[in-house]
Design a protein around this motif. Structure first.
Motif, mmCIF file in Angstrom:
data_model
loop_
_atom_site.group_PDB
_atom_site.id
_atom_site.type_symbol
_atom_site.label_atom_id
_atom_site.label_comp_id
_atom_site.label_asym_id
_atom_site.label_seq_id
_atom_site.Cartn_x
_atom_site.Cartn_y
_atom_site.Cartn_z
ATOM 1 N N ARG A 364 0.716 -1.290 0.352
ATOM 2 C CA ARG A 364 -0.195 -0.165 -0.200
ATOM 3 C C ARG A 364 0.828 1.432 -0.294
ATOM 4 N N LEU A 365 1.940 1.213 0.475
ATOM 5 C CA LEU A 365 2.865 2.511 0.482
ATOM 6 C C LEU A 365 3.840 2.553 -0.671
ATOM 7 N N TYR A 366 3.724 1.751 -1.013
ATOM 8 C CA TYR A 366 4.650 1.724 -2.288
ATOM 9 C C TYR A 366 3.368 2.342 -3.346
ATOM 10 N N CYS A 367 2.864 1.405 -3.966
ATOM 11 C CA CYS A 367 1.693 1.932 -4.607
ATOM 12 C C CYS A 367 0.871 3.305 -4.210
ATOM 13 N N LEU A 368 0.957 3.872 -3.001
ATOM 14 C CA LEU A 368 0.594 5.236 -3.294
ATOM 15 C C LEU A 368 1.662 5.687 -3.657
ATOM 16 N N LYS A 369 2.932 6.000 -3.437
ATOM 17 C CA LYS A 369 4.313 6.289 -3.503
ATOM 18 C C LYS A 369 4.082 6.713 -5.721
ATOM 19 N N ILE A 370 4.108 6.056 -6.554
ATOM 20 C CA ILE A 370 4.131 4.999 -7.629
ATOM 21 C C ILE A 370 2.474 6.333 -7.742
ATOM 22 N N CYS A 371 1.973 6.003 -7.244
ATOM 23 C CA CYS A 371 0.671 6.779 -7.757
ATOM 24 C C CYS A 371 0.639 8.288 -7.976
ATOM 25 N N PHE A 409 7.482 15.901 -5.809
ATOM 26 C CA PHE A 409 8.044 15.124 -6.489
ATOM 27 C C PHE A 409 8.741 15.057 -5.907
ATOM 28 N N THR A 410 9.931 15.498 -5.733
ATOM 29 C CA THR A 410 11.227 15.061 -5.053
ATOM 30 C C THR A 410 11.555 14.812 -4.304
ATOM 31 N N ILE A 411 10.219 14.638 -3.364
ATOM 32 C CA ILE A 411 10.712 13.844 -2.200
ATOM 33 C C ILE A 411 10.123 12.722 -1.711
ATOM 34 N N LEU A 412 9.220 12.455 -3.028
ATOM 35 C CA LEU A 412 8.826 11.261 -2.873
ATOM 36 C C LEU A 412 9.740 10.345 -4.002
ATOM 37 N N VAL A 413 10.537 10.755 -5.008
ATOM 38 C CA VAL A 413 11.821 10.146 -5.504
ATOM 39 C C VAL A 413 13.071 9.527 -4.809
ATOM 40 N N THR A 419 10.938 2.930 0.551
ATOM 41 C CA THR A 419 9.546 2.068 1.205
ATOM 42 C C THR A 419 10.103 0.896 -0.258
ATOM 43 N N ALA A 420 10.680 0.786 -1.923
ATOM 44 C CA ALA A 420 10.687 -0.640 -2.932
ATOM 45 C C ALA A 420 11.521 -1.437 -2.377
ATOM 46 N N SER A 515 0.148 -9.645 -16.221
ATOM 47 C CA SER A 515 -0.410 -8.937 -16.136
ATOM 48 C C SER A 515 -0.064 -8.825 -14.070
ATOM 49 N N LEU A 516 1.077 -9.978 -13.576
ATOM 50 C CA LEU A 516 1.277 -10.650 -12.099
ATOM 51 C C LEU A 516 2.319 -9.278 -12.408
ATOM 52 N N CYS A 517 3.862 -9.689 -13.399
ATOM 53 C CA CYS A 517 4.481 -8.689 -13.147
ATOM 54 C C CYS A 517 4.073 -7.106 -12.927
ATOM 55 N N ARG A 518 2.881 -7.042 -13.982
ATOM 56 C CA ARG A 518 2.630 -5.169 -13.789
ATOM 57 C C ARG A 518 1.969 -5.238 -12.731
ATOM 58 N N LYS A 519 0.841 -6.322 -12.067
ATOM 59 C CA LYS A 519 0.808 -5.495 -10.746
ATOM 60 C C LYS A 519 1.465 -5.820 -9.997
ATOM 61 N N LEU A 520 2.763 -6.502 -9.519
ATOM 62 C CA LEU A 520 3.660 -6.412 -9.122
ATOM 63 C C LEU A 520 4.739 -4.762 -8.770
ATOM 64 N N PHE A 521 4.575 -4.493 -10.568
ATOM 65 C CA PHE A 521 5.769 -3.225 -10.400
ATOM 66 C C PHE A 521 4.567 -2.235 -9.829
ATOM 67 N N PHE A 522 3.548 -2.550 -9.860
ATOM 68 C CA PHE A 522 2.538 -0.685 -9.104
ATOM 69 C C PHE A 522 2.389 -0.937 -8.457
ATOM 70 N N GLY A 523 2.440 -2.084 -7.579
ATOM 71 C CA GLY A 523 2.541 -2.215 -5.794
ATOM 72 C C GLY A 523 1.084 -2.569 -5.750
ATOM 73 N N GLU A 524 -0.074 -3.684 -6.520
ATOM 74 C CA GLU A 524 -1.363 -4.025 -6.906
ATOM 75 C C GLU A 524 -1.015 -4.916 -5.433
#
Length: 537
Positions: A364-371, A409-413, A419-420, A515-524
């Motif tokens: 959830r934390l990783y997905c929030l930062k990616i979004c 953007f700088t803080i999240l980067v 987090t990752a 789709s599994l790799c996409r979900k893992l990359f975006f934190g779903e």
């Protein structure tokens, strides 16, 4: 015109008589089912054929005559058999004859209603095909032919070729119940009467075994009720499941192995928790020489360590009840091995609940930062996500919005690597647990869906599951009819599993590798079960 006459090998040595079978006009074929022996009354023969037609909805007729000339004195019998064509009129009229003292055959098919000149009967060429009547009766041709409607009379099968031959033999089972040694009005030769003339003692023993025959008939009726491959596969699968479950239960209770397992479970849980604690302490430092954000690293590490201590306290609180829980799990094996494996999978999910929580928090934390990064990246390009139309539209931003977006953007980067890393570690642990549960679910599905009865049938009786036939030339001489032997090709094991595999109702992941790799990359979140919104095949 070339006609194909399918003749059963069990009647090759039968006495002379009439050929009873079915004419298939679409294939220009005559399927011979039995030989009627002398003496007989034509009316009784017709009544027998009418009974078979009423029981199996297959129209049988007298196709011609069969002459087995064992001695030279029987030459006059052929003229008598030719005269039977006036009583049992059939077009074409077959005349099969086996020469005395040799393996030579003569085959003729005459048509009286289509004479070429001056009333002379027209004669067709005949190709004689021998087949094993018992194997054809018991076998099932694949792909199975669509049988005609039994209430609509004797309609021709929709599938052409050899399916008509298999269908004719299968639906004429009533005809094979009569034996030529019975006291009935009509004596027949077919596959069940082959080799019965052993001795008078064997015949008397068969007559005296009345109660045994009744018992065997009852058993055969039960077997025939479950003879359908689908039902038999389900029955064998259930029996194997229960047998494996009872074997597991006897192994667990044989030397009282449940107690040592319960005593070893808590130390194992402590060891796993200790390893996770060491992993978290390693992540809170400088893992693999990476420079992490120290403040966020310390917050996340202490947060996960606190949950780990709560989990250890919960395990020690449940330790007095673990032996009783394992005893009930072992007792459930009497319902089948799949039941015990399913309960064991649920227990593993409960024992690794802390890993699931860590994975959810990190995802959830990783997905929030990616979004957030993707939204801010669109802000720099003058774009925004239109929620109503589900697309990216152009948008103009003022200077204050661009300045605040740049800061965020700088803080999240800079916070993303920390987090990752936590997300990657806990995702790998979660995938390991899911892989163990997936192996258990695959084993459960294998026991429930594997067609064991069909595989055993393919191994022991390969002709029962036929993928087709092959022909072997027996005789090909000038002036003699072509004689072929029809042999059944067994169905390959792969097609047996594909055709008779039972439907599986287990939990399967619905994601492809992409789709599994996409979900893992975006934190779903990845769930090893079907969700309500997933599309099912």
């Amino acid at each position: 015109m070339v006609l194909k006459a399918f003749f059963p090998t069990c009647c090759a040595s039968a006495d002379s008589g009439l050929l009873v079978g079915r004419w298939v006009p679409e294939q220009s074929s005559a399927v011979v089912l039995a030989v009627v022996h002398f003496p007989f009354i034509p009316l009784q023969v017709k009544e027998l054929l009418a009974q078979v037609h009423q029981a199996g909805r297959v129209g049988l007729a007298v196709l011609g005559t069969w002459c087995h000339r064992r001695q030279g004195a029987e030459e006059s019998l052929g003229h008598f058999l030719e005269g039977l064509g006036t009583i049992f009129s059939h077009e074409p009229w077959l005349q099969l004859c086996r020469e005395p003292g040799s393996k030579l055959w003569s085959c003729k098919a005459t048509r009286r209603q289509v004479p070429p000149r001056r009333g002379a009967p027209y004669e067709d060429q005949v190709m004689l095909v021998f087949y094993d009547q018992r194997k054809v009766l018991l076998s099932q041709l694949h792909p199975p032919a669509a049988l005609p409607d039994r209430q609509a009379g004797d309609a021709a099968p929709s599938a052409g070729g050899l399916a008509a031959v298999f269908d004719t033999v299968a639906r004429s089972e009533v005809l094979f119940r009569s034996d030529r040694f019975d006291d009935g009005p009509v004596r027949l030769s077919h596959w069940q009467s082959e080799g019965v003339e052993a001795s008078i003692l064997a015949e008397l023993a068969k007559r005296a075994s009345g109660p045994v025959c009744v018992l065997l008939a009852c058993l055969l009726s039960l077997v025939s009720a479950a003879s359908a491959c689908r039902k038999a596969n389900v029955l064998v699968s259930v029996l194997l499941d229960v047998a494996l479950g009872l074997a597991l239960l006897s192994w667990l209770r044989g030397k009282d192995r449940i107690g040592p397992l319960a005593e070893a479970l808590v130390p194992v849980a402590d060891h796993v928790a200790e390893e996770l604690q060491h992993l978290l302490q390693w992540l809170m430092g400088a893992p693999a020489g990476l420079k992490m954000n120290r403040a966020l690293d310390q917050v996340l590490g202490r947060f996960f360590l606190y949950h780990l201590h709560l989990w250890i306290s919960y395990i020690h609180l449940m330790s007095p009840f673990i032996e009783r829980i394992l005893w009930h799990v072992g007792l459930s094996a009497c319902l089948g091995l799949t039941v015990a494996l399913s309960i064991l999978s649920d227990i593993i999910a409960l024992l690794t609940f802390h890993i699931y929580c860590f994975y959810v928090y990190g995802a959830r934390l990783y997905c929030l930062k990616i979004c957030g990064l993707s939204s801010l990246w669109r802000l720099f390009r003058g774009k925004k996500w239109n929620v109503l139309r589900q697309r990216v539209d152009s948008c103009s931003y003022d200077l204050d919005q661009l300045f605040i977006g740049t800061l965020l953007f700088t803080i999240l980067v800079f916070l993303l690597p920390t987090t990752a890393l936590y997300y990657l570690v806990f995702t790998l642990l979660r995938l390991l647990v899911v892989a163990v549960q997936g192996l258990m679910h695959l084993l459960v599905d294998l026991i429930n869906s594997l067609p064991l009865y069909s595989l055993g049938l393919r191994l022991c009786r390969p002709y029962r599951l036929a993928a087709g036939v092959k022909f072997r030339v027996l005789e090909h001489e000038a002036g003699r009819p072509l004689r072929l032997l029809m042999q059944i090709n067994p169905l390959p094991y792969g097609r047996v599993v594909h055709t008779y595999r039972l439907p599986s109702y287990g939990c399967h992941p619905t994601h492809s590798w992409g789709s599994l790799c996409r979900k893992l990359f975006f934190g779903e979140l990845i769930y090893p079960w079907r969700q309500r919104g997933d599309k099912q095949d």
